[in-house]
Scaffold this motif. Structure first.
Motif, PDB file in Angstrom:
ATOM      1  N   ALA A 172       0.887  -1.261   0.290  1.00 32.76           N
ATOM      2  CA  ALA A 172       0.176  -0.237   0.295  1.00 32.76           C
ATOM      3  C   ALA A 172       1.170   1.368   0.030  1.00 32.76           C
ATOM      4  O   ALA A 172       1.960   1.328   0.503  1.00 32.76           O
ATOM      5  N   SER A 173       0.156   2.253  -0.587  1.00 28.41           N
ATOM      6  CA  SER A 173       1.090   3.242  -0.907  1.00 28.41           C
ATOM      7  C   SER A 173      -0.285   4.877  -0.465  1.00 28.41           C
ATOM      8  O   SER A 173      -0.925   4.261  -0.281  1.00 28.41           O
ATOM      9  N   LEU A 174       0.457   5.777   0.596  1.00 27.33           N
ATOM     10  CA  LEU A 174      -0.581   6.852   1.287  1.00 27.33           C
ATOM     11  C   LEU A 174      -0.492   7.642  -0.068  1.00 27.33           C
ATOM     12  O   LEU A 174      -0.090   8.281  -1.777  1.00 27.33           O
ATOM     13  N   LEU A 175      -2.141   7.916  -0.153  1.00 27.53           N
ATOM     14  CA  LEU A 175      -2.878   8.892  -0.859  1.00 27.53           C
ATOM     15  C   LEU A 175      -1.933  10.882  -0.939  1.00 27.53           C
ATOM     16  O   LEU A 175      -2.469  10.748   0.371  1.00 27.53           O
ATOM     17  N   ALA A 176      -1.455  11.072  -1.388  1.00 25.90           N
ATOM     18  CA  ALA A 176      -0.943  12.308  -1.946  1.00 25.90           C
ATOM     19  C   ALA A 176      -1.979  13.461  -1.661  1.00 25.90           C
ATOM     20  O   ALA A 176      -1.900  13.409  -2.827  1.00 25.90           O
ATOM     21  N   CYS A 177      -2.274  13.892  -0.273  1.00 29.44           N
ATOM     22  CA  CYS A 177      -3.633  15.089  -0.875  1.00 29.44           C
ATOM     23  C   CYS A 177      -2.770  15.928   0.009  1.00 29.44           C
ATOM     24  O   CYS A 177      -3.240  16.832   1.688  1.00 29.44           O
ATOM     25  N   THR A 214     -13.299  14.412  27.841  1.00 31.79           N
ATOM     26  CA  THR A 214     -12.684  15.541  26.865  1.00 31.79           C
ATOM     27  C   THR A 214     -12.014  14.661  25.448  1.00 31.79           C
ATOM     28  O   THR A 214     -11.392  14.254  25.703  1.00 31.79           O
ATOM     29  N   PHE A 215     -12.862  14.885  24.480  1.00 29.83           N
ATOM     30  CA  PHE A 215     -11.996  14.209  22.968  1.00 29.83           C
ATOM     31  C   PHE A 215     -11.931  15.789  22.138  1.00 29.83           C
ATOM     32  O   PHE A 215     -12.522  16.484  21.768  1.00 29.83           O
ATOM     33  N   THR A 216     -10.256  15.182  21.459  1.00 29.57           N
ATOM     34  CA  THR A 216      -9.667  16.069  20.578  1.00 29.57           C
ATOM     35  C   THR A 216      -9.263  15.665  19.401  1.00 29.57           C
ATOM     36  O   THR A 216      -8.829  14.463  19.415  1.00 29.57           O
ATOM     37  N   PHE A 217      -9.875  16.534  18.371  1.00 30.64           N
ATOM     38  CA  PHE A 217     -10.374  15.467  16.755  1.00 30.64           C
ATOM     39  C   PHE A 217      -9.895  16.724  15.854  1.00 30.64           C
ATOM     40  O   PHE A 217      -9.701  17.619  16.177  1.00 30.64           O
ATOM     41  N   VAL A 218      -7.928  15.765  15.867  1.00 30.37           N
ATOM     42  CA  VAL A 218      -7.252  17.053  14.981  1.00 30.37           C
ATOM     43  C   VAL A 218      -6.728  16.751  13.039  1.00 30.37           C
ATOM     44  O   VAL A 218      -6.791  15.365  13.006  1.00 30.37           O
ATOM     45  N   VAL A 219      -7.387  17.244  12.827  1.00 31.86           N
ATOM     46  CA  VAL A 219      -6.876  16.696  11.132  1.00 31.86           C
ATOM     47  C   VAL A 219      -5.434  17.695  10.709  1.00 31.86           C
ATOM     48  O   VAL A 219      -5.545  18.865  10.730  1.00 31.86           O
ATOM     49  N   PRO A 220      -4.470  17.504  10.788  1.00 32.10           N
ATOM     50  CA  PRO A 220      -2.987  18.143  10.760  1.00 32.10           C
ATOM     51  C   PRO A 220      -2.816  18.454   9.213  1.00 32.10           C
ATOM     52  O   PRO A 220      -2.685  17.871   8.439  1.00 32.10           O
ATOM     53  N   ALA A 221      -1.826  19.773   9.150  1.00 30.92           N
ATOM     54  CA  ALA A 221      -0.934  20.288   8.145  1.00 30.92           C
ATOM     55  C   ALA A 221      -0.219  18.853   7.644  1.00 30.92           C
ATOM     56  O   ALA A 221       0.356  18.376   8.732  1.00 30.92           O
ATOM     57  N   SER A 222      -0.643  18.605   6.629  1.00 32.22           N
ATOM     58  CA  SER A 222       0.373  17.329   6.235  1.00 32.22           C
ATOM     59  C   SER A 222       0.100  17.078   5.071  1.00 32.22           C
ATOM     60  O   SER A 222      -0.539  17.375   4.367  1.00 32.22           O
ATOM     61  N   PRO A 223       1.443  15.769   4.060  1.00 32.73           N
ATOM     62  CA  PRO A 223       1.424  16.020   2.633  1.00 32.73           C
ATOM     63  C   PRO A 223       0.228  14.661   2.494  1.00 32.73           C
ATOM     64  O   PRO A 223      -0.087  14.151   1.010  1.00 32.73           O
ATOM     65  N   VAL A 224      -0.297  14.282   2.843  1.00 29.47           N
ATOM     66  CA  VAL A 224      -1.065  12.627   2.767  1.00 29.47           C
ATOM     67  C   VAL A 224      -2.677  13.210   3.928  1.00 29.47           C
ATOM     68  O   VAL A 224      -2.138  13.689   5.062  1.00 29.47           O
ATOM     69  N   VAL A 225      -3.433  12.581   4.118  1.00 31.96           N
ATOM     70  CA  VAL A 225      -4.988  13.201   4.792  1.00 31.96           C
ATOM     71  C   VAL A 225      -4.615  11.793   5.995  1.00 31.96           C
ATOM     72  O   VAL A 225      -4.611  10.698   5.954  1.00 31.96           O
ATOM     73  N   ARG A 226      -4.414  12.450   7.148  1.00 34.59           N
ATOM     74  CA  ARG A 226      -4.861  11.767   8.593  1.00 34.59           C
ATOM     75  C   ARG A 226      -5.221  12.441   9.429  1.00 34.59           C
ATOM     76  O   ARG A 226      -5.596  13.355   9.753  1.00 34.59           O
ATOM     77  N   VAL A 227      -5.506  11.446  10.503  1.00 32.84           N
ATOM     78  CA  VAL A 227      -6.705  12.842  11.269  1.00 32.84           C
ATOM     79  C   VAL A 227      -5.399  11.924  12.747  1.00 32.84           C
ATOM     80  O   VAL A 227      -4.901  11.073  12.732  1.00 32.84           O
ATOM     81  N   GLU A 228      -5.643  12.792  14.226  1.00 32.24           N
ATOM     82  CA  GLU A 228      -5.685  12.565  15.128  1.00 32.24           C
ATOM     83  C   GLU A 228      -6.664  12.714  16.109  1.00 32.24           C
ATOM     84  O   GLU A 228      -7.526  13.714  15.947  1.00 32.24           O
ATOM     85  N   ILE A 229      -6.321  11.731  17.312  1.00 31.00           N
ATOM     86  CA  ILE A 229      -7.644  11.516  18.217  1.00 31.00           C
ATOM     87  C   ILE A 229      -6.889  11.387  19.611  1.00 31.00           C
ATOM     88  O   ILE A 229      -5.985  10.524  19.514  1.00 31.00           O
ATOM     89  N   CYS A 264      -8.491  16.163  -1.847  1.00 35.37           N
ATOM     90  CA  CYS A 264      -7.495  15.517  -2.352  1.00 35.37           C
ATOM     91  C   CYS A 264      -8.101  15.551  -3.885  1.00 35.37           C
ATOM     92  O   CYS A 264      -7.423  15.984  -4.563  1.00 35.37           O
ATOM     93  N   GLY A 265      -9.616  16.516  -4.248  1.00 36.39           N
ATOM     94  CA  GLY A 265     -10.481  16.192  -5.438  1.00 36.39           C
ATOM     95  C   GLY A 265     -10.369  15.447  -6.012  1.00 36.39           C
ATOM     96  O   GLY A 265     -10.143  14.244  -6.250  1.00 36.39           O
TER      97      GLY A 265
END
Length: 147
Positions: A59-64, A102-117, A140-141
Motif C-alpha cells: 500500500a502507498s499513501l494518497l498524496a493530498c 474530553t476528546f480532541t479531533f485533529v486534521v493536521p497539516a500534512s502531505p497525506v490525509v490523516r487524523v489524530e484523536i 484530495c479533489g
C-alpha cells in the motif's frame, strides 16, 4: 349526539385511506438481488489474530497535501456523542465511554490525509464499545485514483 352522515363519511374516508396504505405496502415484483461481496473488516490491531492482514504490504499513501491544521474538542460521556472537523469524525456510541471525557479531533497539516484523536486524560484510551471513525478525502479533489 353524533351525526350519522358524518360518521359514515369518516368510516368511508378511513376505509379508503387504509386501502391506499395497504396497496402501497403490497409486494411488487423485484429483480433478484446479487449477493454482496465480502466486505473488508476493520480490525483493532490489539485484538487481531497475529496472522490477520490489517494493511497491504504494498500500500502507498494518497498524496493530498494541506498546510492547514483544523481541530475540534468535545466532552463525550456515557450517552455517546461525536466530534469531528472537515468532514472527518469519530462517533462514540452509548456505553463506549464510562465517564465524561474530553476528546480532541485533529486534521493536521500534512502531505497525506490523516487524523489524530486524543484525550488529555490518558496517553492511550480504551473504549468499552467499538467506535466509528470516518475520514474525508474531499481535500484530495481530482487527485483520487479511478477504479
Amino acid at each position: 349526539m353524533t351525526n350519522p352522515l358524518r360518521s359514515t363519511r369518516l368510516r368511508a374516508t378511513l376505509v379508503v385511506g387504509l386501502g391506499a396504505l395497504l396497496a402501497a405496502c403490497a409486494d411488487a415484483p423485484t429483480a433478484p438481488v446479487a449477493p454482496r461481496p465480502a466486505a473488508a473488516v476493520a480490525v483493532n490491531a490489539v485484538i487481531a489474530d497475529p496472522s490477520a492482514i490489517t494493511a497491504s504490504t504494498t500500500a502507498s499513501l494518497l498524496a493530498c497535501p494541506s498546510t492547514v491544521t483544523d481541530s475540534a474538542t468535545a466532552i463525550i460521556g456515557p450517552r455517546g456523542g461525536f466530534v469531528g472537523v472537515d468532514g472527518s469524525a469519530i462517533l462514540v456510541p452509548a456505553g463506549a465511554v464510562r465517564t465524561p471525557t474530553t476528546f480532541t479531533f485533529v486534521v493536521p497539516a500534512s502531505p497525506v490525509v490523516r487524523v489524530e484523536i486524543h484525550t488529555p486524560d490518558a496517553e492511550h484510551y480504551q473504549f468499552a464499545r467499538p467506535v466509528a471513525v470516518s475520514i474525508s478525502y474531499a481535500r484530495c479533489g481530482d487527485s483520487l485514483p479511478t477504479a
